[in-house]
Design a protein around this motif. Structure first.
Motif, mmCIF file in Angstrom:
data_model
loop_
_atom_site.group_PDB
_atom_site.id
_atom_site.type_symbol
_atom_site.label_atom_id
_atom_site.label_comp_id
_atom_site.label_asym_id
_atom_site.label_seq_id
_atom_site.Cartn_x
_atom_site.Cartn_y
_atom_site.Cartn_z
ATOM 1 N N LEU A 118 0.812 -0.926 0.044
ATOM 2 C CA LEU A 118 0.317 0.408 -0.252
ATOM 3 C C LEU A 118 0.483 0.924 -0.046
ATOM 4 C CD1 LEU A 118 -3.106 0.774 0.148
ATOM 5 C CD2 LEU A 118 -2.818 0.436 2.564
ATOM 6 N N LEU A 119 2.047 1.262 0.619
ATOM 7 C CA LEU A 119 2.510 2.398 0.666
ATOM 8 C C LEU A 119 3.357 2.704 -0.559
ATOM 9 C CD1 LEU A 119 5.017 2.079 4.421
ATOM 10 C CD2 LEU A 119 2.984 3.989 3.005
ATOM 11 N N GLY A 120 4.044 1.619 -0.880
ATOM 12 C CA GLY A 120 4.535 1.228 -2.226
ATOM 13 C C GLY A 120 3.776 2.177 -3.121
ATOM 14 N N ILE A 121 2.348 1.491 -3.966
ATOM 15 C CA ILE A 121 1.259 2.458 -4.255
ATOM 16 C C ILE A 121 1.566 4.193 -4.298
ATOM 17 C CG2 ILE A 121 -1.234 2.565 -4.536
ATOM 18 C CD1 ILE A 121 -1.656 -0.504 -4.469
ATOM 19 N N HIS A 122 1.295 4.043 -3.000
ATOM 20 C CA HIS A 122 0.988 5.842 -2.684
ATOM 21 C C HIS A 122 2.193 6.475 -2.679
ATOM 22 C CE1 HIS A 122 -0.576 8.857 -0.477
ATOM 23 N NE2 HIS A 122 0.419 8.782 0.303
ATOM 24 N N ALA A 123 3.901 5.713 -3.035
ATOM 25 C CA ALA A 123 5.009 6.290 -3.027
ATOM 26 C C ALA A 123 4.774 6.535 -4.573
ATOM 27 C CB ALA A 123 5.683 5.346 -3.173
ATOM 28 N N PRO A 159 -4.797 9.727 -3.266
ATOM 29 C CA PRO A 159 -5.603 8.866 -3.030
ATOM 30 C C PRO A 159 -7.154 9.237 -3.973
ATOM 31 C CG PRO A 159 -5.134 8.545 -1.324
ATOM 32 C CD PRO A 159 -4.605 10.412 -1.670
ATOM 33 N N ASP A 160 -7.542 10.073 -3.749
ATOM 34 C CA ASP A 160 -8.985 10.516 -4.585
ATOM 35 C C ASP A 160 -9.289 10.641 -6.150
ATOM 36 O OD1 ASP A 160 -7.840 13.210 -4.061
ATOM 37 O OD2 ASP A 160 -9.548 13.809 -3.053
ATOM 38 N N SER A 161 -7.944 10.920 -6.192
ATOM 39 C CA SER A 161 -7.404 11.492 -8.037
ATOM 40 C C SER A 161 -6.799 10.150 -8.138
ATOM 41 C CB SER A 161 -6.688 12.133 -8.003
ATOM 42 O OG SER A 161 -7.179 13.232 -7.400
ATOM 43 N N TRP A 162 -6.523 9.099 -7.690
ATOM 44 C CA TRP A 162 -6.554 7.418 -8.265
ATOM 45 C C TRP A 162 -7.489 7.216 -9.011
ATOM 46 C CZ3 TRP A 162 -4.424 4.637 -3.203
ATOM 47 C CH2 TRP A 162 -3.223 5.092 -3.018
ATOM 48 N N TRP A 222 -8.812 0.783 -10.415
ATOM 49 C CA TRP A 222 -7.635 -0.332 -10.327
ATOM 50 C C TRP A 222 -6.415 -0.067 -9.105
ATOM 51 C CZ3 TRP A 222 -9.165 -4.221 -12.127
ATOM 52 C CH2 TRP A 222 -10.556 -4.391 -13.013
ATOM 53 N N ALA A 223 -6.714 1.299 -8.777
ATOM 54 C CA ALA A 223 -5.579 1.453 -8.006
ATOM 55 C C ALA A 223 -6.112 1.383 -6.541
ATOM 56 C CB ALA A 223 -4.866 3.198 -8.163
ATOM 57 N N LEU A 224 -7.382 2.567 -6.739
ATOM 58 C CA LEU A 224 -8.455 2.072 -5.231
ATOM 59 C C LEU A 224 -8.804 1.097 -5.205
ATOM 60 C CD1 LEU A 224 -10.209 5.544 -6.067
ATOM 61 C CD2 LEU A 224 -9.090 4.814 -4.102
ATOM 62 N N MET A 225 -9.261 0.428 -5.733
ATOM 63 C CA MET A 225 -9.483 -1.104 -5.361
ATOM 64 C C MET A 225 -7.710 -1.614 -5.185
ATOM 65 S SD MET A 225 -11.059 -3.530 -7.967
ATOM 66 C CE MET A 225 -12.166 -2.964 -9.067
ATOM 67 N N ALA A 226 -7.250 -2.212 -5.516
ATOM 68 C CA ALA A 226 -5.920 -2.080 -5.085
ATOM 69 C C ALA A 226 -5.620 -1.786 -3.182
ATOM 70 C CB ALA A 226 -4.561 -2.386 -5.391
ATOM 71 N N ALA A 227 -5.672 0.064 -3.738
ATOM 72 C CA ALA A 227 -5.797 0.366 -1.924
ATOM 73 C C ALA A 227 -6.951 -0.436 -1.475
ATOM 74 C CB ALA A 227 -5.831 1.352 -2.080
ATOM 75 N N GLY A 228 -8.123 -0.748 -1.177
ATOM 76 C CA GLY A 228 -9.224 -1.191 -0.924
ATOM 77 C C GLY A 228 -8.736 -2.538 -0.083
ATOM 78 N N VAL A 229 -8.495 -3.729 -1.384
ATOM 79 C CA VAL A 229 -8.253 -5.016 -0.458
ATOM 80 C C VAL A 229 -6.372 -4.423 0.260
ATOM 81 C CG1 VAL A 229 -6.939 -7.243 -1.511
ATOM 82 C CG2 VAL A 229 -9.360 -5.971 -3.522
ATOM 83 N N LEU A 230 -6.061 -4.110 0.139
ATOM 84 C CA LEU A 230 -4.624 -4.235 0.372
ATOM 85 C C LEU A 230 -4.757 -3.604 2.068
ATOM 86 C CD1 LEU A 230 -1.803 -3.104 -2.317
ATOM 87 C CD2 LEU A 230 -2.046 -5.250 -0.864
ATOM 88 N N LEU A 231 -5.757 -2.888 2.151
ATOM 89 C CA LEU A 231 -6.018 -2.163 3.419
ATOM 90 C C LEU A 231 -6.741 -3.359 4.940
ATOM 91 C CD1 LEU A 231 -5.662 0.514 5.214
ATOM 92 C CD2 LEU A 231 -7.777 1.818 4.211
ATOM 93 N N THR A 232 -7.617 -3.872 3.327
ATOM 94 C CA THR A 232 -8.603 -4.690 4.046
ATOM 95 C C THR A 232 -7.734 -5.840 4.566
ATOM 96 O OG1 THR A 232 -11.027 -4.147 2.603
ATOM 97 C CG2 THR A 232 -11.051 -6.197 4.190
#
Lengths: 270, 116
Positions: free
Chosen positions: A201-206, A213-216, A219-229
């Motif tokens: 998740l940190l990697g995606i953010h970097a 994040p609101d402009s991602w 796909w990136a948002l979905m991946a972030a959601g899965v990783l956060l969960t």
């Protein structure tokens, strides 16, 4: 010192400590220190008298009237101990009840804090309504998450619950709980998976920096959601394990001391 | 003349100052504090040993002594002792206790006609 003598010494201590209204932590401290004391006195008396029974009687006599010691111990308990008592719950409380009590307390605090935040927004205009919404959502999420942990803890508690006796003086500490958690395979797997999720998740953010994040992309948002969960699930498993580990240790400790027959006053000094 | 022992009732109110006084000679655990009290009392002190610990807890809550667990239980089936030492606040309390005691002895001694 044989097992019978040790039990008799524990009974001398327990007659004074059990009726004290104090937190488990405080009573554990009293029991351990007083037991160390009576063991020392017993060794002294045994060396002098050379007879176990006589040494036990002398130890009880030197210790004093249990009811008097109880009232003196009670006077030494500060008012602030009430907070610890609430945090720990009643001795022998079930894991689920304890976890739910903590979750309810957090929910009540969240309710109060949300009310304060809404008032601040309305009367002081210190924050934008979006910021207040994010703050309140975070608090609500925290209490919902704690309820989830409570039920997870209950499940882990049922799995752990067993007749395993205490082999040594129980030392309950966060470090010990974490070490015990690391020794269990499912917790270790959850921790490794959770850490991997968090690092990805940190990697995606970097990689998307400085885009917020609101402009991602979706796909990136979905991946972030899965990783956060995944990360939250792993953290929940760890929290539940740590809570259940210390609760189980407390339960076993309580059962061991609660099983001592302190009502039989034979041999107790007047 | 046979000297009477001094028991718990007569010690009430003075126990904490006496405990502080024993710790002036260095840190000690409960049993060691009792030994020091008995030695200083020439065998005439009869303290119920269970009463010592509530006094120590009160002193600890007041910040007049500090306590640390001994690192190893030394064969007492896992039960450790706590080692108590005097704090700066405890030292001040001890000094005040001594002044108070001297005044008490002077006043009561004057009334009873005992040598002061």
């Amino acid at each position: 010192m044989n097992e019978f003598t040790l039990t008799q010494l524990k009974i001398i201590v327990e007659r004074a400590v059990r009726p004290v209204r104090a937190s488990t932590t405080r009573k554990r401290k009293m029991r351990e220190e007083l037991l160390a004391h009576v063991c020392g006195v017993f060794d002294e008396e045994l060396a002098r008298l050379g007879d176990d029974r006589a040494a036990l009687e002398r130890t009880a006599l030197r210790f004093g009237n249990p009811a008097e010691v109880t009232s003196q111990l009670q006077e030494s308990v500060p008012a602030s101990d009430g907070v610890t008592r609430f945090w720990e719950g009643a001795p022998g409380e079930s894991v689920l009840r304890g976890a739910l009590r903590l979750a309810w307390t957090t929910a009540a605090i969240v309710l109060v804090m949300s009310g304060v935040a809404l008032l601040a927004e309305r009367w002081m205009s210190a924050s934008t309504s979006e910021e207040v919404d994010i703050f309140i959502s975070g608090l609500v999420f925290l209490s919902v998450w704690l309820f989830a942990i409570a039920f997870l803890t209950h499940g882990a508690g049922k799995w752990l619950h067993g007749p395993e006796p205490l082999t040594e003086w129980p030392r309950i500490s966060v470090l010990k709980s974490f070490t015990a958690a690391w020794a269990v395979l499912p917790v270790r797997v959850a921790l490794i998976a959770g850490t991997s999720c968090f690092l990805t998740l940190l990697g995606i953010h970097a990689a998307t920096w400085p885009t917020a994040p609101d402009s991602w992309s979706p796909w990136a948002l979905m991946a972030a959601g899965v990783l956060l969960t995944g990360d939250l699930a792993a953290t929940s498993v760890l929290c539940a394990w740590v809570m259940v580990q210390s609760a189980e240790e407390r339960r076993r400790y309580h059962e061991e001391w609660a099983s001592l027959p302190i009502d039989n006053q034979k041999g107790a000094p007047a | 003349m046979r000297m009477e022992t001094i028991n718990g009732d007569k010690l009430r109110g003075h126990l904490e100052a006496m405990v502080l006084s024993t710790l002036e000679h260095g840190e000690a655990h409960g049993l060691e504090i009792l030994c020091r009290l008995e030695e200083a009392g020439c065998g005439l002190l009869r303290l119920k040993e269970g009463s010592l610990y509530p006094a120590l807890y009160r002193l600890e809550n007041a910040g007049e002594v500090k306590a640390v667990w001994e690192p190893e239980p030394h064969g007492r089936r896992g039960a450790r002792r706590r080692i108590y030492s005097l704090t700066a606040k405890g030292r001040r309390k001890l000094d005040a206790g001594r002044v108070e005691w001297q005044q008490f002895v002077r006043v009561v001694g004057g009334i009873l006609g005992a040598p002061t």
